[in-house]
Design an enzyme around this catalytic site. Structure first.
Site, PDB file in Angstrom:
ATOM      1  N   ILE A 193       2.801 -10.290   5.713  1.00  0.00           N
ATOM      2  CA  ILE A 193       2.389  -9.616   4.473  1.00  0.00           C
ATOM      3  C   ILE A 193       2.817  -8.145   4.428  1.00  0.00           C
ATOM      4  CG2 ILE A 193       0.402 -11.170   4.208  1.00  0.00           C
ATOM      5  CD1 ILE A 193      -1.400  -8.689   4.795  1.00  0.00           C
ATOM      6  N   ARG A 194       3.236  -7.609   5.573  1.00  0.00           N
ATOM      7  CA  ARG A 194       3.574  -6.181   5.554  1.00  0.00           C
ATOM      8  C   ARG A 194       5.053  -5.878   5.795  1.00  0.00           C
ATOM      9  NH1 ARG A 194       1.344  -3.633  11.356  1.00  0.00           N
ATOM     10  NH2 ARG A 194       3.279  -4.062  12.411  1.00  0.00           N
ATOM     11  N   GLY A 217       2.227   5.122  20.121  1.00  0.00           N
ATOM     12  CA  GLY A 217       2.304   5.788  21.429  1.00  0.00           C
ATOM     13  C   GLY A 217       2.286   7.293  21.310  1.00  0.00           C
ATOM     14  N   TYR A 266       2.118 -10.408  10.282  1.00  0.00           N
ATOM     15  CA  TYR A 266       3.147  -9.456   9.845  1.00  0.00           C
ATOM     16  C   TYR A 266       3.843  -9.875   8.551  1.00  0.00           C
ATOM     17  CZ  TYR A 266       2.334  -7.898  14.586  1.00  0.00           C
ATOM     18  OH  TYR A 266       1.727  -7.452  15.721  1.00  0.00           O
ATOM     19  N   MET A 288      -4.772  -9.060   7.699  1.00  0.00           N
ATOM     20  CA  MET A 288      -4.881  -7.747   8.346  1.00  0.00           C
ATOM     21  C   MET A 288      -5.983  -6.916   7.711  1.00  0.00           C
ATOM     22  SD  MET A 288      -1.124  -6.461   9.440  1.00  0.00           S
ATOM     23  CE  MET A 288      -0.350  -7.154  10.908  1.00  0.00           C
ATOM     24  N   GLY A 289      -6.455  -5.951   8.436  1.00  0.00           N
ATOM     25  CA  GLY A 289      -7.555  -5.097   7.984  1.00  0.00           C
ATOM     26  C   GLY A 289      -8.482  -4.880   9.169  1.00  0.00           C
ATOM     27  N   ARG A 290      -8.137  -3.837   9.954  1.00  0.00           N
ATOM     28  CA  ARG A 290      -8.894  -3.609  11.198  1.00  0.00           C
ATOM     29  C   ARG A 290     -10.330  -3.203  10.937  1.00  0.00           C
ATOM     30  NH1 ARG A 290      -4.425   0.230  13.729  1.00  0.00           N
ATOM     31  NH2 ARG A 290      -3.366  -1.197  15.147  1.00  0.00           N
ATOM     32  N   ASP A 314      -7.035   2.022   4.167  1.00  0.00           N
ATOM     33  CA  ASP A 314      -8.223   2.590   4.809  1.00  0.00           C
ATOM     34  C   ASP A 314      -8.216   4.115   4.887  1.00  0.00           C
ATOM     35  OD1 ASP A 314      -6.185   2.712   6.643  1.00  0.00           O
ATOM     36  OD2 ASP A 314      -7.262   1.752   8.288  1.00  0.00           O
ATOM     37  N   GLY A 346      -3.243   7.877  12.492  1.00  0.00           N
ATOM     38  CA  GLY A 346      -2.737   8.384  13.768  1.00  0.00           C
ATOM     39  C   GLY A 346      -1.578   9.349  13.539  1.00  0.00           C
ATOM     40  N   GLY A 360       0.201   6.583   9.023  1.00  0.00           N
ATOM     41  CA  GLY A 360      -1.236   6.382   8.825  1.00  0.00           C
ATOM     42  C   GLY A 360      -2.075   7.470   9.464  1.00  0.00           C
ATOM     43  N   ASP A 389      -3.753  -1.365   5.093  1.00  0.00           N
ATOM     44  CA  ASP A 389      -5.190  -1.665   5.083  1.00  0.00           C
ATOM     45  C   ASP A 389      -5.931  -0.912   3.970  1.00  0.00           C
ATOM     46  OD1 ASP A 389      -4.535  -3.071   7.321  1.00  0.00           O
ATOM     47  OD2 ASP A 389      -5.670  -1.842   8.734  1.00  0.00           O
TER      48      ASP A 389
END
Ligand SMILES: Nc1ncnc2c1ncn2[C@@H]1O[C@H](COP(=O)(O)OP(=O)(O)OP(=O)(O)O)[C@@H](O)[C@H]1O
Ligand SMILES: O=P(O)(O)OC[C@H]1O[C@](O)(CO)[C@@H](O)[C@@H]1O
Ligand SMILES: [Mg+2]
Length: 442
Positions: free
Chosen positions: A365-366, A156, A363, A254-256, A213, A182, A180, A211
């Site tokens: 895995i994280r 947010g 969730y 996961m992995g967007r 990334d 953001g 990350g 991720d």
């Protein structure tokens, strides 16, 4: 991406004039295969052809400032106040990083105060200012045994002006942001606001992403723990699929935008027959589509296991009504359930009615504690971040690049996404291990 040496220089608030607690330890150190001197730099590129292709003298090659303790520091440790915030999705190792930062600042720099902001950047807003917690050795003693983050996190939007007011109110000199892409964008907005007010506050980032990334980092902390967790789920559907007639195991991970978790988890126990990731588009139909290939596998082996990254095949799903989360990240369609349905329909239609075992560990895995490897990585990143902040580096992120800890400008970590290269050697390993075709074209 074109990189010039000058793009890689990190910002510093000014001359380092205070003695560092590490001065004596550093006095005789020189660059070696295991240490980079603070005045030395680490090369960005590591192949002869790329280095030659740059066509510049060695001292103009793209290179990064070494992380680590300095002989002199910018902030007077005795009067320094520090803030820590964790933002975005959870990642194994967040608590290890918090703990490492607090221990280093307390035991070596003996700073005045360390404050933890609750629930991400929201904790720096006016509404939540009173929730700030003071962190000491006792508060972080065994937090590394737990997943999550003792500070909490959030997504947010928040107002940078309001957040900088909070930093000023508490007399913060250095803010550590663990988050990350953001979060790093948010941190850059904070730095801009700090600059516009002429304040002397350093903002240092520790990049976080399960991720994997984010660019300019070998592998992000927590990634190894996350994919190790994921392997357990692949092993489960493999066993289930073997015991059933026409057994189909599907695991969505996961992995967007990046399929690293899917690739590593699949390679780890080598039970997967197909790995689908966002970077490699695929079609379902036709003789070379996923459905026909899976059918062929089931006919030959009696079972099949597919590992799919959540961001894979999004182009096959309805985009209508696609929303965003609080931070503006697009919410993805469910490729796992879509594949489950399509494979069930197809295999039934061709006379191979399947027994499908579908797992979406999501969730699970994280949210776990970091494994030993990630814990070591986290504590070393934490130390590097503390040294960078105390030396007045700002708008800076600490990363490990080609096994060396270095500083990079924050803008670079958000400049592009780290993705699996379909022409790279990781994807080649996946193709070799699974035996799946290089492409699923129509
Ligand atoms: N473009 C942006 N500009 C300013 N601040 C941002 C921006 N994007 C995100 N933020 C801030 O960073 C916080 C975390 O962002 P986000 O939810 O995107 O997670 P992230 O840091 O990218 O981590 P991850 O995606 O790995 O979970 C948000 O709460 C918001 O305050
Ligand atoms: O925590 P949320 O908002 O459900 O977000 C989940 C997303 O966060 C990530 O774990 C990245 O942090 C992605 O892999 C995943 O898509
Ligand atoms: Mg993000």
């Amino acid at each position: 991406m074109t990189l010039e040496l000058d793009d890689l220089r990190v910002r510093t608030l000014g001359e380092c004039r205070y003695d560092s607690p590490f001065a004596e330890m550093l006095a005789s150190k020189r660059t070696s295969p295991h240490y980079v001197h603070e005045d030395d730099r680490v090369l960005v590129d590591d192949t002869v052809s790329v280095l030659l292709g740059r066509g510049v003298p060695i001292d103009r090659l793209p290179s990064l400032e070494a992380a680590g303790p300095r002989r002199k520091v910018y902030f007077d440790p005795a009067t320094t106040n520090v803030g820590i915030v964790t933002c975005g999705g959870l990642c194994p190792g967040l608590n290890d990083v918090i703990r490492g930062i607090v221990q280093e600042l307390t035991e070596h720099y003996h700073v005045a105060h360390i404050y933890g902001f609750r629930n991400g950047y929201a904790g720096l807003t006016e509404q939540h200012r009173e929730r700030v917690v003071e962190l000491d050795l006792h508060a972080v003693r065994d937090i590394n045994n737990d997943g999550g983050t003792i500070l909490g996190s959030s997504r947010g939007d928040q107002d940078p002006g309001e957040m900088v007011d909070t930093l000023v109110g508490l007399g913060i000199d250095v803010l550590f942001v663990i988050g990350g892409d953001g979060s790093m964008r948010g941190a850059m907005k904070l730095t801009k606001e700090i600059d516009s007010r002429g304040l002397d506050i350093a903002v240092v980032g520790v990049p976080k992403t399960i991720d994997n990334d984010l660019p300019f980092t070998d592998q992000s902390f927590g990634f190894q723990t996350a994919f190790a967790q994921a392997t357990e789920f692949i092993a489960s559907v493999f066993v289930e699929s073997q015991a059933a007639e026409n057994g189909v195991g599907i695991v969505k991970l996961m992995g967007r935008h990046s399929g690293f978790i899917a690739c590593y988890a699949a390679l780890s126990n080598n039970d997967a027959d197909f790995v689908l990731i966002p970077e490699v588009p695929f079609v379902l139909d036709g003789p070379n589509g996923v459905l026909a290939r899976v059918e062929d596998h089931v006919r030959r082996h009696g079972q099949v296991v597919l590992v799919v990254a959540e961001g894979a095949g999004q182009e096959l799903l309805e985009e209508e009504g696609r929303t965003t989360d609080a931070s503006g990240n697009t919410k993805l369609g469910d490729i796992g359930l879509f594949l489950k349905q399509k494979l069930t329909e197809h295999l039934t239609a061709v006379g191979l009615p399947p027994t499908v075992r579908y797992l979406d560990p999501s969730y699970a895995i994280r949210s776990v504690a970091a494994n030993a490897y990630d814990s070591v990585y986290c504590v070393r990143l934490a130390h590097a971040a503390v040294h960078a902040g105390m030396a007045g580096r700002t708008d800076t992120v600490v990363v490990r690049w080609r096994r060396r800890f270095v500083h990079i400008p924050m803008s670079l970590i958000t400049s592009h996404r780290n993705q699996v290269d379909p022409d790279g050697d990781l994807w080649m390993s996946v193709l070799e291990a699974t035996g799946q075709p290089a492409s699923f074209s129509a």
